[in-house]
Design a protein around this motif. Structure first.
Motif, PDB file in Angstrom:
ATOM      1  N   UNK A 245       6.538  11.578  -1.055  1.00 10.67           N
ATOM      2  CA  UNK A 245       7.539  10.975   0.173  1.00 10.67           C
ATOM      3  C   UNK A 245       7.090  10.227   1.273  1.00 10.67           C
ATOM      4  N   UNK A 246       5.919  10.609   2.051  1.00  7.37           N
ATOM      5  CA  UNK A 246       4.775  10.610   3.124  1.00  7.37           C
ATOM      6  C   UNK A 246       5.002   8.864   3.070  1.00  7.37           C
TER       7      UNK A 246
ATOM      8  N   UNK B  12       0.826  -1.180  -0.359  1.00  6.23           N
ATOM      9  CA  UNK B  12       0.175  -0.268  -0.025  1.00  6.23           C
ATOM     10  C   UNK B  12       0.516   1.130  -0.259  1.00  6.23           C
ATOM     11  N   UNK B  13       1.640   1.643   0.475  1.00 10.24           N
ATOM     12  CA  UNK B  13       2.631   2.425   0.700  1.00 10.24           C
ATOM     13  C   UNK B  13       3.595   2.963  -0.693  1.00 10.24           C
ATOM     14  N   UNK B  14       4.089   1.894  -1.155  1.00 13.08           N
ATOM     15  CA  UNK B  14       4.783   1.628  -2.716  1.00 13.08           C
ATOM     16  C   UNK B  14       3.892   2.196  -3.707  1.00 13.08           C
ATOM     17  N   UNK B  15       1.993   1.266  -3.484  1.00 18.29           N
ATOM     18  CA  UNK B  15       1.232   2.439  -5.183  1.00 18.29           C
ATOM     19  C   UNK B  15       0.940   3.559  -4.478  1.00 18.29           C
ATOM     20  N   UNK B  16       1.005   3.505  -2.700  1.00 18.12           N
ATOM     21  CA  UNK B  16       0.925   5.608  -2.848  1.00 18.12           C
ATOM     22  C   UNK B  16       1.884   6.130  -3.425  1.00 18.12           C
ATOM     23  N   UNK B  17       2.594   5.742  -3.353  1.00 19.81           N
ATOM     24  CA  UNK B  17       4.663   6.558  -3.942  1.00 19.81           C
ATOM     25  C   UNK B  17       4.411   6.539  -5.080  1.00 19.81           C
ATOM     26  N   UNK B  18       4.385   5.591  -5.727  1.00 15.17           N
ATOM     27  CA  UNK B  18       3.896   5.312  -7.420  1.00 15.17           C
ATOM     28  C   UNK B  18       3.352   6.731  -7.670  1.00 15.17           C
ATOM     29  N   UNK B  19       1.899   6.321  -7.215  1.00 20.08           N
ATOM     30  CA  UNK B  19       0.748   6.980  -8.220  1.00 20.08           C
ATOM     31  C   UNK B  19       0.607   8.544  -7.496  1.00 20.08           C
TER      32      UNK B  19
ATOM     33  N   UNK C 197       7.606   5.719   4.291  1.00 21.74           N
ATOM     34  CA  UNK C 197       8.147   5.396   5.451  1.00 21.74           C
ATOM     35  C   UNK C 197       7.046   4.425   5.301  1.00 21.74           C
ATOM     36  N   UNK C 198       6.029   4.324   5.622  1.00 18.05           N
ATOM     37  CA  UNK C 198       5.649   3.154   5.833  1.00 18.05           C
ATOM     38  C   UNK C 198       5.807   1.483   4.747  1.00 18.05           C
ATOM     39  N   UNK C 199       5.786   2.198   3.447  1.00 18.40           N
ATOM     40  CA  UNK C 199       7.129   1.197   3.075  1.00 18.40           C
ATOM     41  C   UNK C 199       8.292   0.978   3.830  1.00 18.40           C
ATOM     42  N   UNK C 200       9.277   1.648   3.491  1.00 20.49           N
ATOM     43  CA  UNK C 200      10.464   1.205   4.517  1.00 20.49           C
ATOM     44  C   UNK C 200      10.047   0.846   5.850  1.00 20.49           C
TER      45      UNK C 200
END
Length: 450
Positions: A74-75, A63-70, A78-81
């Motif tokens: 940068x925020x 979910x964090x990666x999809x939010x960043x890619x879309x 954080x959940x992705x890392x």
């Protein structure tokens, strides 16, 4: 009869103790097995929680990666890392758990590969995005490979969870079996213990009755002895008081005899010397010296007589009152001993016998100070309170250990008896090199009645 009861109690108590030991042993064995089974039951629950945490971490990372890619914000990284780091730790924990379970390891190994593949896919998408290769990361993101990875992860996780549930049910069955066996054993041993305890109570009751009869006999004998002791103590106290009063009467009688007889003789002798001195020739040095020496000797005898009389029965106490008598006593003691005496005396209204008690306490205390204390300063105080009179004699002498003080040492026993006979209390406080304080408290009501 009593020894028979004791033997029966011993047998009953032995049965009860054996039953208690068996019960404790069965309980401890059941407790140990239950703890082991509970530990085994707890581990599957912990494993289930770790697998669920792994699934949640995978979803958080995706979910964090999809939010960043879309969005490109940068925020969302954080959940992705955070999830990525947590996934590595969770996989290490699961690997340590399942490596000892071959059956579970067959399912965990492909799960680990799918997790690694999914993490590589997400990492690749992130790198392509940061490199600006939009077509490549969209291709990776929107292919069915990611969904297939997640489905595989879910399936393997579900299989592991089912295995864990099956193991938990087996462990629960073992716990129930252990508890049932412990229940039967404890019930059996409890029945045996109750039987032994009943026998023990039955014999103990008989022994207790016998013991109570003996205690009653001992109590009656003790009460009788205490009554005898009280009577003897009262008799001795009365005798001591009587002897003390007789002693005071004898001292008063002796003081009167010395004053009347010896005083008259000394006075007459002094007058005769005066008449002889006026009639003879005193010009001769030897005669003058003899006459002067004789007069001085008579004066010394009169002074000694007066001091002895005052010690035996102070006339100042009868004629001038307690306060003045104590002032004279302290002043003369200071002059004789060379000790600095400070007095703080309040007027008190006491019967004659109690005044004599206070006077004797101060007198005896000063005598002890002069003999033993090696003091340089003494304070004598008499305070008149609404309900009692307080007398205190304090010195700065060498003091002594109260523990080493004998009950009859330094006249303290006599002082204590005098004060207690007046209804009061005498206390002594002393430490080596810190002086001594003697305190007497006499209630006014008791003193008046006395």
């Amino acid at each position: 009869m009593r020894w028979t009861n004791i033997r029966k109690i011993a047998v009953s108590l032995t049965i009860a103790i054996i039953a208690a030991v068996l019960m404790v042993s069965i309980n401890e064995a059941g407790y140990t097995r239950s703890i082991q089974a509970l530990d085994v039951l707890t581990k599957p629950q912990s494993n289930r929680a770790k697998i669920n945490a792994l699934m949640q971490q995978m979803l958080d990372a995706e979910t964090g990666l999809r939010g960043y890619l879309l969005t490109g914000e940068e925020r969302y990284l954080t959940p992705y890392n955070t999830a990525s780091e947590a996934i590595n730790g969770t996989m290490d924990e699961l690997r340590r758990i399942f490596i000892m379970d071959p059956a579970a390891l067959l399912t965990f190994t492909p799960l680990a590969r799918q997790v690694e593949r999914k993490m590589n896919e997400m990492d690749l998408s992130l790198r392509l995005y940061k490199q600006g290769n939009n077509e490549a990361w969209r291709f990776v993101m929107f292919t069915d490979a990611g969904m297939e990875n997640m489905d595989a992860i879910r399936n393997y996780s579900k299989t592991l969870l089912e295995n864990i549930d099956q193991q938990a049910r087996s462990n629960l069955s073992d716990i129930e079996q252990t508890l049932s066996l412990s229940r039967i054993g404890i019930a059996t041993v409890t029945a045996l213990g109750i039987l032994g305890f009943f026998m023990y109570l039955r014999q103990a009751s008989a022994l207790q009755q016998s013991h109570q009869r003996e205690q009653e006999i001992q109590r009656e004998e003790r009460n009788r002895l205490e009554e005898v002791v009280r009577d003897r103590t009262a008799t001795l106290t009365e005798l001591a008081t009587h002897l003390q009063q007789v002693r005071e009467d004898e001292r008063a009688h002796l003081a009167r005899e010395l004053h009347d007889e010896l005083g008259s003789l000394l006075t007459a002798a002094k007058l005769d010397v005066a008449r002889l001195k006026s009639k003879i020739d005193t010009s001769a040095p030897e005669i003058a010296e003899r006459i002067t020496h004789l007069v001085a000797t008579l004066n010394s005898g009169i002074a000694l007589k007066r001091r002895i009389i005052e010690d035996l029965r102070p006339s100042s106490l009868s004629n001038l009152g307690l306060t003045t008598a104590l002032e004279i006593l302290t002043r003369e003691f200071g002059e004789r001993s060379g000790i600095d005496v400070e007095s703080n005396l309040e007027q008190v209204d006491l019967p004659e016998s109690t005044q004599l008690t206070v006077y004797r306490v101060v007198q005896e205390s000063l005598t002890n100070i002069g003999k033993y204390a090696k003091a340089g300063h003494v304070i004598v105080t008499v305070h008149n309170y609404p309900t009692y009179v307080a007398v205190q004699i304090q010195d700065d002498g060498q003091g002594f250990e109260l523990a080493s003080m004998r009950p009859n040492s330094h006249g303290l026993a006599g002082m204590k008896h005098r004060v207690e006979a007046a209804g009061g209390r005498l206390t002594v406080a002393s430490e080596p090199n810190k002086g001594t304080t003697i305190s007497a408290v006499i209630p006014l009501a008791t003193a008046t009645a006395w």
